[in-house]
Write an enzyme that holds these catalytic residues in place. Structure first.
Site, PDB file in Angstrom:
ATOM      1  N   HIS A  48      23.102   6.644   2.016  1.00  0.00           N
ATOM      2  CA  HIS A  48      23.794   7.847   1.544  1.00  0.00           C
ATOM      3  C   HIS A  48      24.997   7.449   0.677  1.00  0.00           C
ATOM      4  CE1 HIS A  48      25.128  12.169   2.941  1.00  0.00           C
ATOM      5  NE2 HIS A  48      24.740  12.151   1.695  1.00  0.00           N
TER       6      HIS A  48
ATOM      7  N   HIS B 282      22.926   5.974   6.827  1.00  0.00           N
ATOM      8  CA  HIS B 282      24.256   6.358   6.336  1.00  0.00           C
ATOM      9  C   HIS B 282      24.640   5.480   5.142  1.00  0.00           C
ATOM     10  CE1 HIS B 282      25.356   9.231   9.390  1.00  0.00           C
ATOM     11  NE2 HIS B 282      25.299   8.370  10.389  1.00  0.00           N
TER      12      HIS B 282
ATOM     13  N   HIS C 155      19.386   3.822  11.781  1.00  0.00           N
ATOM     14  CA  HIS C 155      20.256   4.996  11.682  1.00  0.00           C
ATOM     15  C   HIS C 155      21.469   4.695  10.793  1.00  0.00           C
ATOM     16  CE1 HIS C 155      22.395   8.605  13.499  1.00  0.00           C
ATOM     17  NE2 HIS C 155      23.410   7.919  12.997  1.00  0.00           N
ATOM     18  N   GLU C 156      22.185   3.635  11.124  1.00  0.00           N
ATOM     19  CA  GLU C 156      23.384   3.297  10.346  1.00  0.00           C
ATOM     20  C   GLU C 156      23.018   2.923   8.916  1.00  0.00           C
ATOM     21  OE1 GLU C 156      26.084   4.247  11.463  1.00  0.00           O
ATOM     22  OE2 GLU C 156      25.446   4.484  13.544  1.00  0.00           O
TER      23      GLU C 156
HETATM   24 ZN   LIG Z   1      25.278   8.802  12.491  1.00  0.00          ZN
END
Ligand SMILES: [Zn+2]
Length: 698
Positions: free
Chosen positions: A497, A494, A490-491
């Protein structure tokens, strides 16, 4: 001359510390490779002078923009604003990352000292009438200016900031707005403090060993320690903090005690004493309606959502209603399964909210025969991280190479250089996965430097990921639970991104997107983490290197749908409550519980489940930044489930789909309306059905 004068002033101010400040690394260009912060040179005493000088410099830069004799245009106003405040950005970024990952009393003191300075500085900019007039002039001519997409988004954002802050109001209304803002900030601060105090006030003290029935040893040990800390020798204490109450509700066989602590939890801040939040909540909702009206919006939700992907309250309700029906249906089935279990035990009571966790845990064991201990040997930290790198490589062709020669701020941190498929440098990735006393809780992504392109120069990103994994002792490997492995992915999403951003202006770069869109790049990575094909690559036994057996994968998959009715209903009910509070059209004080009951009745909430946050302790919306925003998590989830389905429809690493995601979503940051970005990627608007499938709700 002016410059010289200011230089002398600064020189005088720092006369005492001058020898140190000459070497303040924030005041010079970093000579490190890729301009990674030179951590060995940055000392804590460098922060305050750098913040002060950064603020001073930006003030001067803004003054120069306002006093520019030329007519305002995009370059001399908007672009100039983006180019201003570079020093402040440099020091803030480093300070913010390190204050999260390496904090101590001194860092927190600096934080306390600079927070009001920075907030005043921001207000000074937003209330700067001359600056607003220049932006407005450019904004009013926007149709004739032939701006690029990115430029018009930037212009719109700056203009909106000022307008939403009241810049277009008459002086009388401005004064009224300032009063409302002031009262609101006092009330929200009080609200949060009350919840904090209430959490610390309650304790369930157990002095009879029999009352520990069912609790695992680790939970008992924790309670013994909590009791010691509070001066109860040889007893056990449980509190309303999630890490204490949740295991108690899950494992305790003592039904009367589960009831006691649960009721204490749901009645927080509503005892009619000095910590009561009912009137405060009502007053906050009241003031928010008034402010919305003052600024020309129908409701507070309209004011907030205009900036989000959802745009209007109707769209939020529409989505929530689509998920609510099947979720409630599922929760009712789950409830009757739990009741069966109670009956099978020969007990004679109806399932109550304080029984749910307990019987759900029992049912899970019975149904799936799955525990964290069974899967952990397959999720060794380095393998999991390599798994995330593998997915990024398969999708985008990018490579991660560890660099042991670059500066780092802690020995546990690993630093990687990220290169594109043609070998060109993309950015730097810091992986900081272990918990330590100096790190705050949770998991997050942050940046030492964001990607942008100003004055013809490319600035490459330096991003970080933080987790809070327990560091193993000696040579033991760090073994993760499946949920921790998912968090790492998940991290990392990011981080991608931030790393793959390809924007001109820092304001719009990377993760600078609306709250209900920002979890798309992160949550989509969780899907790959759980795909059998990917698991077989990275989930290898840390001793035998055997890939995870299919049988275990099947169990993880099946257990993924377990209790999702409860989880969804408990969460969505709070999202409905949030929206109901913030779609009030008239400023009117409310009887808080009457309001809440009406809100719950409207959606047909069942008595075996209590909304995740009741009004008097719903901090996200009354003390945090989530008012009319608690829905964001599931909104983003609709997007990531729909987006991932684009890969399921083709193949897990389909090149065209991956390129479309990179080019239309990851590259674009906040340069365009998120729905437009999404449709450019997917060719259509997202559908809710894939989320329902993932949660097992259809
Ligand atoms: Zn998040």
């Amino acid at each position: 001359m002016k410059k010289l004068f200011i230089f002398i002033m600064i020189a005088c101010l720092c006369a005492v510390t001058c020898t140190k400040q000459e070497k303040n690394p924030f005041f010079s260009e970093w000579k490190t490779e890729f301009s990674v912060p030179p951590f060995d040179q940055i000392q804590k005493e460098h922060y305050i002078p750098a913040f002060e000088k950064g603020i001073e410099q930006e003030k001067k830069e803004i003054e120069a923009i306002v006093e520019n004799k030329d007519d305002p245009n995009f370059e001399n106003t908007l672009e100039a604003l983006e180019e201003s405040g570079m020093l402040l950005r440099k020091v803030s970024n480093v300070f913010n990352v390190l204050n999260g990952s390496m904090t101590d009393e001194e860092m927190q003191k600096i934080d306390q000292q600079v927070t009001p300075l920075l907030s005043n500085h921001r207000d000074d900019i937003l209330f700067n009438e001359g600056l607003f007039q220049r932006i407005k002039t450019v904004y009013d001519q926007r149709d004739q200016l032939d701006l690029t997409q990115e430029q018009s988004t930037l212009l719109e954002k700056y203009y909106k900031d000022f307008v939403r802050g009241g810049a277009n109001l008459s002086q009388e209304k401005k004064d009224e707005l300032r009063k409302i803002n002031e009262e609101l900030s006092n009330l929200t601060m009080k609200f949060g403090q009350h919840v904090l105090k209430e959490n610390n006030r309650y304790e369930l003290v157990i002095d009879n060993k029999d009352d520990l029935a069912g609790l695992p040893q680790s939970v008992i040990d924790g309670a013994l320690k909590a009791a010691e800390d509070r001066g109860y020798e040889g007893k056990w204490v449980f509190t309303l903090h999630r890490s204490s109450i949740t295991p108690f509700l899950t494992y305790s066989e003592k039904r009367n005690l589960r009831e006691e602590i649960f009721k204490a939890y749901i009645n927080r801040c509503s005892h009619g004493d000095e910590l009561d939040n009912k009137e405060i909540a009502s007053r906050i909702a009241y003031l928010r309606v008034k402010r919305a009206h003052l600024l020309g919006y129908q409701t507070h939700a309209h004011y907030v959502l205009e900036e989000n992907m959802a745009k209007k309250p109707e769209n939020v309700y529409d989505l929530m209603n689509q998920i609510w029906e099947p979720a409630l249906e599922k929760a009712k089935q789950e409830s009757s399964e739990l009741q069966d279990m109670i009956n099978e035990e020969g007990k004679d009571f109806e399932l109550q909210p304080w029984d749910w966790w307990h019987y759900a845990e029992k049912l899970k064991k019975k149904k799936f025969d799955l525990s964290d201990e069974m899967v952990k040997p397959y999720f060794e930290l380095n393998n999991v991280r390599e798994g995330a790198f593998y997915v990024a490589n398969q999708l985008y062709g990018i490579e991660f190479a560890e660099r042991t020669d670059l500066p780092k701020y802690h020995p546990d941190v690993k630093v990687f250089e990220v290169k594109d498929k043609d070998g060109s440098h993309i950015g730097i990735f810091f992986a900081d996965y272990y918990s330590r006393a100096s790190k705050r809780g949770g998991a997050w992504m942050n940046s030492f430097r964001k990607q942008y392109r100003l004055e013809g120069k490319d600035t490459t990103p330096v991003v970080t990921n933080n987790l809070n994994l327990t560091k193993p002792s000696g040579d033991n490997p760090a073994l993760l639970t499946f949920s921790e492995a998912t968090t790492l992915f998940h991290e990392f999403g990011h981080a991608l991104h931030g790393l793959l951003s390809d924007c001109t202006y820092p304001r719009l770069s990377g993760t600078s997107v609306p709250r209900d869109f920002v979890e798309l790049p992160s949550q989509i990575m969780e899907h790959w983490a759980a795909e059998p094909e990917v698991l077989k690559v990275y989930a290898k036994h840390y001793q035998t290197e055997e890939p995870i057996p299919q049988e275990l994968i099947d169990k993880i998959e099946k257990a993924g749908h377990f209790n999702q009715g409860f989880v969804t209903v408990e969460y969505l009910a709070a999202a409905f409550l949030d929206m109901d509070w913030h779609t009030l059209t008239e400023p009117k004080e409310q009887d808080v519980f009457q309001f809440e009951n009406k809100s719950m009745d409207k959606i047909g909430m069942i008595p075996e489940i209590v909304v995740r946050y009741r009004t008097p302790y719903f901090q996200h919306i009354f003390a945090g930044g989530y008012s009319s925003g608690y829905y964001s998590y599931i909104w983003s989830e609709v997007l990531d489930c729909d987006a991932f389905h684009a890969f399921k429809e083709t193949s897990l690493f389909d090149e065209a789909t991956a390129n479309a995601f990179r080019n239309n979503v990851l590259k674009k940051g906040g340069t365009q309306d998120p729905m437009v970005l999404y449709k450019n990627f997917r060719g259509k608007e997202p559908e809710v059905k894939y989320l329902l499938e993932k949660r097992g709700l259809k």
